[in-house]
Write a protein that holds these residues in place. Sequence first.
Motif, PDB file in Angstrom:
ATOM      1  N   GLU A 163       0.818  -1.220   0.000  1.00  0.00           N
ATOM      2  CA  GLU A 163       0.000   0.000   0.000  1.00  0.00           C
ATOM      3  C   GLU A 163       0.852   1.270   0.000  1.00  0.00           C
ATOM      4  OE1 GLU A 163      -4.061   0.554   1.900  1.00  0.00           O
ATOM      5  OE2 GLU A 163      -2.732   1.427   3.401  1.00  0.00           O
ATOM      6  N   LYS A 197       1.831   0.094  -4.770  1.00  0.00           N
ATOM      7  CA  LYS A 197       0.603   0.587  -5.407  1.00  0.00           C
ATOM      8  C   LYS A 197       0.740   2.031  -5.904  1.00  0.00           C
ATOM      9  CE  LYS A 197      -4.398   0.684  -4.896  1.00  0.00           C
ATOM     10  NZ  LYS A 197      -5.553   0.395  -4.049  1.00  0.00           N
ATOM     11  N   PRO A 198       1.234   2.971  -5.061  1.00  0.00           N
ATOM     12  CA  PRO A 198       1.403   4.339  -5.592  1.00  0.00           C
ATOM     13  C   PRO A 198       2.354   4.391  -6.787  1.00  0.00           C
ATOM     14  CG  PRO A 198       1.564   4.363  -3.207  1.00  0.00           C
ATOM     15  CD  PRO A 198       1.543   2.928  -3.617  1.00  0.00           C
ATOM     16  N   VAL A 201       0.377   3.292  -9.812  1.00  0.00           N
ATOM     17  CA  VAL A 201      -0.707   4.232 -10.148  1.00  0.00           C
ATOM     18  C   VAL A 201      -0.128   5.519 -10.746  1.00  0.00           C
ATOM     19  CG1 VAL A 201      -2.542   5.688  -9.169  1.00  0.00           C
ATOM     20  CG2 VAL A 201      -2.366   3.295  -8.501  1.00  0.00           C
ATOM     21  N   ASN A 202       0.986   5.991 -10.197  1.00  0.00           N
ATOM     22  CA  ASN A 202       1.608   7.210 -10.733  1.00  0.00           C
ATOM     23  C   ASN A 202       2.053   6.998 -12.181  1.00  0.00           C
ATOM     24  OD1 ASN A 202       1.221   8.526  -8.336  1.00  0.00           O
ATOM     25  ND2 ASN A 202       3.251   8.044  -7.537  1.00  0.00           N
ATOM     26  N   GLN A 218       0.868   4.741 -14.272  1.00  0.00           N
ATOM     27  CA  GLN A 218      -0.339   4.544 -15.069  1.00  0.00           C
ATOM     28  C   GLN A 218      -1.049   5.866 -15.372  1.00  0.00           C
ATOM     29  OE1 GLN A 218      -3.083   1.804 -13.134  1.00  0.00           O
ATOM     30  NE2 GLN A 218      -4.745   2.765 -14.230  1.00  0.00           N
ATOM     31  N   SER A 219      -1.058   6.774 -14.396  1.00  0.00           N
ATOM     32  CA  SER A 219      -1.758   8.046 -14.610  1.00  0.00           C
ATOM     33  C   SER A 219      -1.063   8.880 -15.681  1.00  0.00           C
ATOM     34  CB  SER A 219      -1.857   8.844 -13.310  1.00  0.00           C
ATOM     35  OG  SER A 219      -0.603   9.396 -12.966  1.00  0.00           O
ATOM     36  N   GLU A 220       0.257   8.741 -15.798  1.00  0.00           N
ATOM     37  CA  GLU A 220       0.986   9.556 -16.778  1.00  0.00           C
ATOM     38  C   GLU A 220       1.145   8.877 -18.123  1.00  0.00           C
ATOM     39  OE1 GLU A 220       4.622  11.352 -15.390  1.00  0.00           O
ATOM     40  OE2 GLU A 220       3.793  11.463 -13.373  1.00  0.00           O
ATOM     41  N   ILE A 228       0.053  -0.195 -18.003  1.00  0.00           N
ATOM     42  CA  ILE A 228       0.614  -0.836 -16.812  1.00  0.00           C
ATOM     43  C   ILE A 228       1.833  -1.638 -17.247  1.00  0.00           C
ATOM     44  CG2 ILE A 228       0.169  -2.519 -14.984  1.00  0.00           C
ATOM     45  CD1 ILE A 228      -2.766  -1.743 -15.099  1.00  0.00           C
ATOM     46  N   PRO A 229       2.995  -1.408 -16.633  1.00  0.00           N
ATOM     47  CA  PRO A 229       4.180  -2.163 -17.070  1.00  0.00           C
ATOM     48  C   PRO A 229       4.059  -3.649 -16.731  1.00  0.00           C
ATOM     49  CG  PRO A 229       4.804  -0.337 -15.637  1.00  0.00           C
ATOM     50  CD  PRO A 229       3.323  -0.479 -15.562  1.00  0.00           C
ATOM     51  N   ASP A 267      11.225  -1.808 -10.476  1.00  0.00           N
ATOM     52  CA  ASP A 267      10.953  -1.753 -11.922  1.00  0.00           C
ATOM     53  C   ASP A 267      10.196  -0.478 -12.277  1.00  0.00           C
ATOM     54  OD1 ASP A 267      12.262  -4.086 -12.419  1.00  0.00           O
ATOM     55  OD2 ASP A 267      10.469  -5.335 -12.600  1.00  0.00           O
ATOM     56  N   TYR A 309      10.159   4.889 -14.453  1.00  0.00           N
ATOM     57  CA  TYR A 309       9.872   6.305 -14.209  1.00  0.00           C
ATOM     58  C   TYR A 309      11.075   7.170 -14.585  1.00  0.00           C
ATOM     59  CZ  TYR A 309       6.691   9.598 -11.932  1.00  0.00           C
ATOM     60  OH  TYR A 309       5.784  10.602 -11.685  1.00  0.00           O
ATOM     61  N   TYR A 360      13.561   8.193  -6.795  1.00  0.00           N
ATOM     62  CA  TYR A 360      12.157   8.393  -7.147  1.00  0.00           C
ATOM     63  C   TYR A 360      11.621   9.659  -6.472  1.00  0.00           C
ATOM     64  CZ  TYR A 360       7.206   7.165  -7.722  1.00  0.00           C
ATOM     65  OH  TYR A 360       5.870   7.160  -8.045  1.00  0.00           O
ATOM     66  N   PHE A 411      10.131  12.915  -8.183  1.00  0.00           N
ATOM     67  CA  PHE A 411       8.801  13.324  -7.717  1.00  0.00           C
ATOM     68  C   PHE A 411       8.810  14.829  -7.392  1.00  0.00           C
ATOM     69  CE2 PHE A 411       5.239  13.312  -4.801  1.00  0.00           C
ATOM     70  CZ  PHE A 411       4.486  12.217  -5.179  1.00  0.00           C
ATOM     71  N   TYR A 420       1.000   9.309  -3.800  1.00  0.00           N
ATOM     72  CA  TYR A 420       0.591   9.513  -5.186  1.00  0.00           C
ATOM     73  C   TYR A 420       0.996  10.916  -5.671  1.00  0.00           C
ATOM     74  CZ  TYR A 420      -2.157   5.365  -4.231  1.00  0.00           C
ATOM     75  OH  TYR A 420      -2.522   4.096  -3.894  1.00  0.00           O
ATOM     76  N   THR A 421       1.304  11.033  -6.955  1.00  0.00           N
ATOM     77  CA  THR A 421       1.683  12.346  -7.491  1.00  0.00           C
ATOM     78  C   THR A 421       0.445  13.254  -7.543  1.00  0.00           C
ATOM     79  OG1 THR A 421       1.287  11.588  -9.740  1.00  0.00           O
ATOM     80  CG2 THR A 421       3.556  11.470  -8.962  1.00  0.00           C
ATOM     81  N   TYR A 427      -0.422  14.884  -9.991  1.00  0.00           N
ATOM     82  CA  TYR A 427      -1.075  14.643 -11.275  1.00  0.00           C
ATOM     83  C   TYR A 427      -2.047  13.464 -11.175  1.00  0.00           C
ATOM     84  CZ  TYR A 427      -1.849  13.683 -16.185  1.00  0.00           C
ATOM     85  OH  TYR A 427      -2.457  13.452 -17.387  1.00  0.00           O
ATOM     86  N   ALA A 428      -1.578  12.364 -10.556  1.00  0.00           N
ATOM     87  CA  ALA A 428      -2.437  11.178 -10.420  1.00  0.00           C
ATOM     88  C   ALA A 428      -3.681  11.526  -9.598  1.00  0.00           C
ATOM     89  CB  ALA A 428      -1.661  10.036  -9.769  1.00  0.00           C
ATOM     90  N   ARG A 478      -5.942  13.849 -11.615  1.00  0.00           N
ATOM     91  CA  ARG A 478      -6.584  13.153 -12.745  1.00  0.00           C
ATOM     92  C   ARG A 478      -7.723  12.255 -12.254  1.00  0.00           C
ATOM     93  NH1 ARG A 478      -3.792   9.530 -17.550  1.00  0.00           N
ATOM     94  NH2 ARG A 478      -5.730   9.236 -18.680  1.00  0.00           N
ATOM     95  N   ASN A 517      -6.049   4.748  -2.407  1.00  0.00           N
ATOM     96  CA  ASN A 517      -5.648   3.499  -1.761  1.00  0.00           C
ATOM     97  C   ASN A 517      -6.814   2.544  -1.564  1.00  0.00           C
ATOM     98  OD1 ASN A 517      -2.945   3.157  -1.449  1.00  0.00           O
ATOM     99  ND2 ASN A 517      -2.801   4.284   0.473  1.00  0.00           N
ATOM    100  N   PHE A 554      -9.122   6.629 -14.546  1.00  0.00           N
ATOM    101  CA  PHE A 554      -8.271   7.279 -15.542  1.00  0.00           C
ATOM    102  C   PHE A 554      -8.778   7.112 -16.970  1.00  0.00           C
ATOM    103  CE2 PHE A 554      -4.547   6.421 -12.461  1.00  0.00           C
ATOM    104  CZ  PHE A 554      -4.748   7.633 -11.830  1.00  0.00           C
ATOM    105  N   LYS A 562      -4.630  -1.705 -20.573  1.00  0.00           N
ATOM    106  CA  LYS A 562      -3.509  -1.940 -21.487  1.00  0.00           C
ATOM    107  C   LYS A 562      -2.257  -2.256 -20.685  1.00  0.00           C
ATOM    108  CE  LYS A 562      -5.139   1.134 -25.086  1.00  0.00           C
ATOM    109  NZ  LYS A 562      -5.377   2.558 -25.062  1.00  0.00           N
ATOM    110  N   LYS A 608       1.838  -3.084 -20.997  1.00  0.00           N
ATOM    111  CA  LYS A 608       2.926  -2.909 -21.946  1.00  0.00           C
ATOM    112  C   LYS A 608       4.240  -3.263 -21.268  1.00  0.00           C
ATOM    113  CE  LYS A 608       5.350   0.826 -24.288  1.00  0.00           C
ATOM    114  NZ  LYS A 608       5.436   2.266 -24.474  1.00  0.00           N
ATOM    115  N   PHE A 662       7.694  -2.014 -20.904  1.00  0.00           N
ATOM    116  CA  PHE A 662       8.505  -0.844 -21.215  1.00  0.00           C
ATOM    117  C   PHE A 662       9.923  -1.280 -21.577  1.00  0.00           C
ATOM    118  CE2 PHE A 662       5.036   1.201 -19.053  1.00  0.00           C
ATOM    119  CZ  PHE A 662       4.948   2.436 -19.674  1.00  0.00           C
TER     120      PHE A 662
END
Lengths: 193, 73
Positions: A15, A19-20, A23-24, A26-28, A32-33, A74, A79, A142, A146, B2-3, B5-6, B9, B18, B29, B36, B38, B40
């Motif tokens: 958590e 997860k963050p 999500v960070n 994914q949002s940008e 999802i890797p 990863d 990032y 990171y 950030f 979380y950023t 931006y996240a 958004r 969470n 989102f 999807k 991927k 990287f």
Amino acid sequence: MENQDPLAEAYLFYEKYAKPAIVNLQSEHDEIPMEFLLEIYSAFDHLKRFYINDEDKNKVAKEVINHLKRSALDCYKTYLVLFNKELSEIENNYDLTLLDNGYYYPKFLARKYDIHKNAATARSAYPNFTTEQEFELWNNVYKLIFDFKKEMIEDYKDNLGWAKKKSKIRRVKGYLISFLLGFLSSALVSLLL
Amino acid sequence: MYTEYAKSRAGMSDEELNSLSPREIWKKFHGNSDIKVKSFFPAIGGGGSVLHSASTSKSINAKTDLAIASLGK
């Protein structure tokens, strides 16, 4: 987290970090890797070994946390790679010397170099350091990215937009002037001959 | 953590994000579009499929090294 159920520690780690991180990303980047999902898959398999195969809880929790750390690692590396692309795009298309009376760009470069230095240290940790030590170093990288994104990009969003426009105008002016100079010089040559 | 931006958004706080499942976060989102996935870092020398192998790790580290070198310029 002392005296806590070791599996609860694993969930807390998920958590707080894994997860963050996903999500960070994914949002940008809207994807999802796969590398992240494969580590989660492995972590889940270790969890199963406690519930189905009677493996020792502490051992399982340790393995789960290790996979979660690798999943976050990863994400952190992904990032960094994507952050580098973003910075190149900004440096190539924005005249950063125009911002803050010229104070912005040196600050930008110093912080970029700090990220480079810390990432190089974190990278040199592999394979000599433990996953835990490697995780700490990458987590620091990171955090630097950030903060950079927040303080040097997000907070300057409007100014960066203005700098991009100015850079574009300058570029177009440059093209026009060189075109005119070329045209005039060829006209002059044909007049003289 | 979380950023910004996240969070903006999704229109949610750290705690709210969470509490959501991965599928619910995707929906925040991207609406109802398919998730999807991927790689990287496609494995070096790999074909269409991606193996999570030593080769993938090499690929991650190779791309990370390139990014670090580029940041140092």
